[in-house]
Design a protein around this motif. Structure first.
Motif, PDB file in Angstrom:
ATOM      1  N   VAL A 131       3.756 -50.608 -45.511  1.00  0.00           N
ATOM      2  CA  VAL A 131       4.360 -52.237 -45.678  1.00  0.00           C
ATOM      3  C   VAL A 131       4.201 -53.490 -44.608  1.00  0.00           C
ATOM      4  O   VAL A 131       4.661 -53.091 -43.842  1.00  0.00           O
ATOM      5  CB  VAL A 131       5.407 -51.570 -45.695  1.00  0.00           C
TER       6      VAL A 131
ATOM      7  N   LEU B  27       5.228 -57.082 -44.314  1.00  0.00           N
ATOM      8  CA  LEU B  27       5.576 -58.188 -45.180  1.00  0.00           C
ATOM      9  C   LEU B  27       5.121 -59.223 -44.820  1.00  0.00           C
ATOM     10  O   LEU B  27       4.624 -59.538 -42.794  1.00  0.00           O
ATOM     11  CB  LEU B  27       6.458 -58.276 -44.136  1.00  0.00           C
TER      12      LEU B  27
ATOM     13  N   GLU C 148      11.298 -60.007 -52.811  1.00  0.00           N
ATOM     14  CA  GLU C 148      11.513 -58.091 -52.894  1.00  0.00           C
ATOM     15  C   GLU C 148       9.811 -57.954 -52.917  1.00  0.00           C
ATOM     16  O   GLU C 148       9.231 -58.317 -52.627  1.00  0.00           O
ATOM     17  CB  GLU C 148      10.996 -58.385 -54.730  1.00  0.00           C
ATOM     18  N   THR C 149       9.533 -56.480 -52.508  1.00  0.00           N
ATOM     19  CA  THR C 149       8.521 -55.748 -52.288  1.00  0.00           C
ATOM     20  C   THR C 149       7.562 -55.427 -53.360  1.00  0.00           C
ATOM     21  O   THR C 149       8.275 -54.657 -54.066  1.00  0.00           O
ATOM     22  CB  THR C 149       8.766 -54.548 -51.227  1.00  0.00           C
TER      23      THR C 149
ATOM     24  N   ARG D 215       4.755 -52.793 -54.770  1.00  0.00           N
ATOM     25  CA  ARG D 215       4.568 -51.382 -54.690  1.00  0.00           C
ATOM     26  C   ARG D 215       3.842 -51.309 -55.484  1.00  0.00           C
ATOM     27  O   ARG D 215       3.576 -50.770 -56.254  1.00  0.00           O
ATOM     28  CB  ARG D 215       5.545 -50.624 -55.382  1.00  0.00           C
TER      29      ARG D 215
ATOM     30  N   THR E  14       3.320 -62.612 -50.200  1.00  0.00           N
ATOM     31  CA  THR E  14       4.058 -61.464 -51.431  1.00  0.00           C
ATOM     32  C   THR E  14       4.109 -60.046 -50.797  1.00  0.00           C
ATOM     33  O   THR E  14       3.050 -59.148 -50.182  1.00  0.00           O
ATOM     34  CB  THR E  14       4.024 -61.123 -52.682  1.00  0.00           C
ATOM     35  N   PRO E  15       5.113 -60.068 -49.630  1.00  0.00           N
ATOM     36  CA  PRO E  15       5.577 -58.705 -49.567  1.00  0.00           C
ATOM     37  C   PRO E  15       4.851 -57.568 -50.132  1.00  0.00           C
ATOM     38  O   PRO E  15       5.167 -57.449 -51.666  1.00  0.00           O
ATOM     39  CB  PRO E  15       7.388 -58.245 -48.990  1.00  0.00           C
ATOM     40  N   TYR E  16       4.518 -56.850 -50.049  1.00  0.00           N
ATOM     41  CA  TYR E  16       3.852 -55.506 -50.319  1.00  0.00           C
ATOM     42  C   TYR E  16       3.784 -54.084 -49.454  1.00  0.00           C
ATOM     43  O   TYR E  16       3.960 -54.374 -49.022  1.00  0.00           O
ATOM     44  CB  TYR E  16       2.533 -55.725 -50.997  1.00  0.00           C
ATOM     45  N   SER E  17       4.279 -53.274 -50.876  1.00  0.00           N
ATOM     46  CA  SER E  17       3.171 -51.986 -49.947  1.00  0.00           C
ATOM     47  C   SER E  17       2.016 -51.242 -50.688  1.00  0.00           C
ATOM     48  O   SER E  17       2.237 -51.749 -51.842  1.00  0.00           O
ATOM     49  CB  SER E  17       4.823 -50.713 -50.171  1.00  0.00           C
TER      50      SER E  17
ATOM     51  N   TRP F 197       8.842 -54.035 -60.653  1.00  0.00           N
ATOM     52  CA  TRP F 197       7.964 -54.205 -59.289  1.00  0.00           C
ATOM     53  C   TRP F 197       7.283 -53.321 -58.610  1.00  0.00           C
ATOM     54  O   TRP F 197       7.357 -52.730 -57.960  1.00  0.00           O
ATOM     55  CB  TRP F 197       9.331 -54.465 -58.162  1.00  0.00           C
ATOM     56  N   THR F 198       6.530 -52.637 -59.457  1.00  0.00           N
ATOM     57  CA  THR F 198       5.258 -51.681 -59.445  1.00  0.00           C
ATOM     58  C   THR F 198       4.352 -51.631 -60.242  1.00  0.00           C
ATOM     59  O   THR F 198       4.131 -51.932 -61.013  1.00  0.00           O
ATOM     60  CB  THR F 198       5.988 -50.475 -60.004  1.00  0.00           C
TER      61      THR F 198
END
Length: 238
Positions: free
Chosen positions: A9, A11, A19-20, A22, A56-59, A77-78
């Motif tokens: 993850v 940030l 929102e993160t 995915r 954008t925050p992402y994993s 959000w995937t």
């Protein structure tokens, strides 16, 4: 290869309540793969550059393909990559593409003599691919009677080389990469072309999808995508 599932993850924006996103992928070198706990590949590098530019925050996670596809379709959000865009999948997702433009190819073990002249003749043989892969959709749609489904590409290749299947389906660029690295594989039949990209949940906001598309367009326009392909021993799209 044992499936590895983990999340990195990152940030990347200062917005605590953002929102993160995915991002899911699979073990499918050279586009997406893990080594020593690090996820990398020709598609992964593009994804990381895009998300960093967006802030954008992402994993980022590697999962078995069938599971990742189901999660993407059912969780907001995937997004899933590197996903072949075909008619069956078209309306099920929002698309950001192309991470890759390529043709499908049926591959045989070198020297096997399996030589179908067309798709109809290929139906005489056992054809391997991955569960829930777009090529599995192709085989089912065209009524191939002997389809062998595996969890990942590596397993399908092992089956082909051991004689458990007669042909396998993959992208032409992936086949060329494996061949150039010494795999005893030959092209048996080239099929139709495909776009590959991000398949995103239908609930993902359009502004996020449009932002991702704009960043991917920049990578293509300035030659970054082609340079990444060459780094991984792949032919550029153009």
């Amino acid at each position: 290869m044992r499936h590895i599932a983990f999340a990195l993850v990152l940030l990347l924006s200062g917005t605590a309540d953002a929102e993160t996103l995915r991002l899911l992928t699979e073990e499918y070198p050279p586009y997406n793969f893990s080594k020593n706990g690090v996820i990398s590949g020709a598609a992964v590098e593009q994804a990381e550059l895009m998300m960093k530019a967006l802030g954008t925050p992402y994993s980022l996670e590697i999962l078995p393909w069938a599971r990742a596809l189901s999660l993407t379709e059912n969780q907001p959000w995937t997004c899933l990559f590197t996903t072949g865009h075909d008619d069956e999948r078209d309306k099920r997702f929002k698309w950001v593409e192309p991470l890759l433009v390529d043709r499908m190819v049926m591959v045989r073990k070198a020297g096997s003599g399996v030589n179908p002249a067309n798709a109809e003749q290929a139906k005489r043989f056992t054809v391997g691919t991955q569960r829930s892969d777009f090529s599995a959709n192709y085989l089912e749609k065209h009524d191939f009677p002997k389809i062998d489904l595996a969890a990942d590409l590596e397993t399908t290749v092992k089956k082909l080389l051991s004689g458990r299947i007669d042909l396998m389906m993959t992208s032409e660029k992936t086949f060329e990469m494996m061949r150039d690295q010494g795999a005893a594989l030959e092209s048996a039949l080239v099929l139709e072309g495909k776009f590959y990209g991000f398949a995103c949940n239908l609930g993902l906001p359009d502004d996020v999808v449009n932002g991702m598309q704009a960043q991917l367009d920049k990578l293509i326009a300035d030659g970054t995508q082609d340079r990444i392909f060459l780094k991984y021993g792949l032919r550029p799209n153009r």
